[in-house]
Design a protein around this motif. Structure first.
Motif, PDB file in Angstrom:
ATOM      1  N   LEU A  42       0.648  -1.379   0.026  1.00 51.65           N
ATOM      2  CA  LEU A  42      -0.188   0.050  -0.087  1.00 51.65           C
ATOM      3  C   LEU A  42       0.970   1.245  -0.171  1.00 51.65           C
ATOM      4  O   LEU A  42       1.953   1.084   0.317  1.00 51.65           O
ATOM      5  N   PRO A  43       0.546   2.480  -0.453  1.00 51.25           N
ATOM      6  CA  PRO A  43       1.240   3.786  -0.256  1.00 51.25           C
ATOM      7  C   PRO A  43       1.669   4.007   0.754  1.00 51.25           C
ATOM      8  O   PRO A  43       1.080   3.637   2.057  1.00 51.25           O
ATOM      9  N   ASN A  44       3.092   4.549   0.954  1.00 52.15           N
ATOM     10  CA  ASN A  44       3.683   4.771   2.170  1.00 52.15           C
ATOM     11  C   ASN A  44       3.646   3.655   3.400  1.00 52.15           C
ATOM     12  O   ASN A  44       3.217   3.910   4.431  1.00 52.15           O
ATOM     13  N   HIS A  45       4.157   2.576   2.727  1.00 53.86           N
ATOM     14  CA  HIS A  45       4.193   1.423   3.397  1.00 53.86           C
ATOM     15  C   HIS A  45       5.583   1.396   4.431  1.00 53.86           C
ATOM     16  O   HIS A  45       6.558   1.842   3.826  1.00 53.86           O
ATOM     17  N   PRO A  99       7.864   9.073   9.219  1.00 51.89           N
ATOM     18  CA  PRO A  99       6.530   9.864   9.448  1.00 51.89           C
ATOM     19  C   PRO A  99       5.657   9.646   8.496  1.00 51.89           C
ATOM     20  O   PRO A  99       6.035   9.846   7.265  1.00 51.89           O
ATOM     21  N   GLY A 100       4.391   9.491   8.573  1.00 52.11           N
ATOM     22  CA  GLY A 100       3.447   9.219   7.814  1.00 52.11           C
ATOM     23  C   GLY A 100       3.266   7.906   7.044  1.00 52.11           C
ATOM     24  O   GLY A 100       2.250   7.850   6.265  1.00 52.11           O
ATOM     25  N   GLU A 101       4.120   7.133   7.627  1.00 56.30           N
ATOM     26  CA  GLU A 101       4.005   5.666   7.030  1.00 56.30           C
ATOM     27  C   GLU A 101       3.190   4.770   8.040  1.00 56.30           C
ATOM     28  O   GLU A 101       3.112   5.099   9.035  1.00 56.30           O
ATOM     29  N   SER A 102       2.948   3.742   7.477  1.00 59.78           N
ATOM     30  CA  SER A 102       2.147   2.584   8.346  1.00 59.78           C
ATOM     31  C   SER A 102       2.309   1.216   7.602  1.00 59.78           C
ATOM     32  O   SER A 102       3.043   1.189   6.729  1.00 59.78           O
ATOM     33  N   SER A 103       1.530   0.138   7.988  1.00 57.72           N
ATOM     34  CA  SER A 103       1.727  -0.976   7.582  1.00 57.72           C
ATOM     35  C   SER A 103       0.282  -1.639   6.990  1.00 57.72           C
ATOM     36  O   SER A 103      -0.671  -1.146   7.744  1.00 57.72           O
ATOM     37  N   ASP A 104       0.396  -2.534   6.322  1.00 61.81           N
ATOM     38  CA  ASP A 104      -0.951  -3.275   6.221  1.00 61.81           C
ATOM     39  C   ASP A 104      -1.269  -4.352   7.156  1.00 61.81           C
ATOM     40  O   ASP A 104      -0.538  -4.382   8.251  1.00 61.81           O
ATOM     41  N   THR A 105      -2.375  -4.806   7.347  1.00 67.14           N
ATOM     42  CA  THR A 105      -2.715  -5.871   8.423  1.00 67.14           C
ATOM     43  C   THR A 105      -2.449  -7.157   7.956  1.00 67.14           C
ATOM     44  O   THR A 105      -2.528  -7.489   6.683  1.00 67.14           O
ATOM     45  N   SER A 170      -1.465  -4.406  12.701  1.00 65.84           N
ATOM     46  CA  SER A 170      -0.934  -3.655  11.824  1.00 65.84           C
ATOM     47  C   SER A 170       0.009  -2.365  12.350  1.00 65.84           C
ATOM     48  O   SER A 170      -0.469  -2.130  13.617  1.00 65.84           O
ATOM     49  N   ILE A 171       0.900  -1.727  11.825  1.00 68.86           N
ATOM     50  CA  ILE A 171       1.448  -0.487  12.461  1.00 68.86           C
ATOM     51  C   ILE A 171       0.526   0.734  12.050  1.00 68.86           C
ATOM     52  O   ILE A 171       0.314   0.867  10.781  1.00 68.86           O
ATOM     53  N   LEU A 172       0.046   1.548  13.071  1.00 70.76           N
ATOM     54  CA  LEU A 172      -0.978   2.708  12.768  1.00 70.76           C
ATOM     55  C   LEU A 172       0.145   3.784  11.927  1.00 70.76           C
ATOM     56  O   LEU A 172       1.281   3.792  12.519  1.00 70.76           O
ATOM     57  N   ARG A 173      -0.438   4.574  11.271  1.00 69.15           N
ATOM     58  CA  ARG A 173       0.297   5.663  10.636  1.00 69.15           C
ATOM     59  C   ARG A 173       1.053   6.632  11.677  1.00 69.15           C
ATOM     60  O   ARG A 173       0.794   6.739  12.736  1.00 69.15           O
ATOM     61  N   ASN A 174       2.524   6.572  11.520  1.00 71.51           N
ATOM     62  CA  ASN A 174       3.503   7.246  12.351  1.00 71.51           C
ATOM     63  C   ASN A 174       3.141   8.918  12.101  1.00 71.51           C
ATOM     64  O   ASN A 174       3.310   9.406  11.174  1.00 71.51           O
ATOM     65  N   LYS A 175       2.449   9.347  13.423  1.00 63.40           N
ATOM     66  CA  LYS A 175       2.204  10.672  13.357  1.00 63.40           C
ATOM     67  C   LYS A 175       3.352  11.410  14.285  1.00 63.40           C
ATOM     68  O   LYS A 175       3.111  12.869  14.142  1.00 63.40           O
ATOM     69  N   ASN A 176       4.177  10.665  14.288  1.00 59.62           N
ATOM     70  CA  ASN A 176       5.351  11.671  15.058  1.00 59.62           C
ATOM     71  C   ASN A 176       6.295  12.087  13.980  1.00 59.62           C
ATOM     72  O   ASN A 176       6.253  11.796  12.694  1.00 59.62           O
TER      73      ASN A 176
END
Length: 209
Positions: A42-45, A99-105, A170-176
């Motif tokens: 997915l985008p920004n994985h 920052p702004g990235e996350s992962s799929d489930t 999953s890793i939630l979106r990194n907002k830091n």
């Protein structure tokens, strides 16, 4: 009406440990120095280390590996109540989430237990209910382990999260503003285990990494 008991029937255990007496600076140095490869699900994985055997390949992580192995044994024997069984490390890798990235489930197939180590406080990891057998839902007044379809854990320094490998997460979106690093690993029983017609004897495996 007299309430007798509430039983968390067939519960899925997840245990959080605080890992003491590890050199966080050396661990962080290793996490920043390893080579990573992108994941295009997915985008920004988030990305993962090229090596899937980092706990064995880096001297700075050897002490951490021992403590993770001790936690896995505690989880199996003390938390779940299993007989003493040799649980061997199969894979281990670093994850980097900018920052702004996350992962799929996802889940970690072909293993029994998984663990994720966080050297410093970071953005949450989300675990999902996997055995929802009904499509009926009443809006919760408050969220509990009985009515939630997912559960978020915000790691603190030196946190180790241990859970059955079938548990989707999953890793939630990194907002830091800082890059989020973690070390994930899997374990599988080896040697003799099981009973009756479900017994396995002398099971071994060899890592390819």
């Amino acid at each position: 009406m007299k309430e007798i008991a509430t039983i968390p029937l067939f519960a899925t255990p997840l245990t959080i440990y605080e890992i003491e007496h590890v050199n966080q600076d050396k661990i962080e140095e290793t996490l920043k120095s390893v080579k990573y490869k992108g994941i295009d699900k997915l985008p920004n994985h988030s990305s993962i280390s090229e090596s899937l055997n980092i706990l064995n390949n880096h001297e700075n992580l050897k002490g951490l590996k021992v403590k993770i192995e001790q936690a896995i044994d505690n989880f199996s024997q003390k938390i779940i109540g299993n007989k003493e069984t040799k649980l061997s490390l199969t894979t281990s890798w670093a994850t980097k989430t900018e920052p702004g990235e996350s992962s799929d489930t996802h889940k970690h197939s072909n293993n029994m237990f998984s663990a994720v180590y966080y050297n410093y406080k970071s953005s949450p990891i989300r675990f999902f209910k996997y055995n929802n057998e009904t499509n009926m839902e009443i809006s919760p007044e408050k969220y509990t382990v009985y009515n939630s379809n997912y559960w978020d854990i915000t790691p603190l320094d030196r946190f180790l999260v241990v859970f059955p490998s079938y548990l989707r997460h999953s890793i939630l979106r990194n907002k830091n503003k800082n890059t989020r690093y973690s070390i994930a690993c899997n374990f599988h029983p080896t040697g003799d285990y099981g009973r009756g017609d479900s017994s396995l004897f002398g099971l071994t495996f060899k890592s390819v990494w």
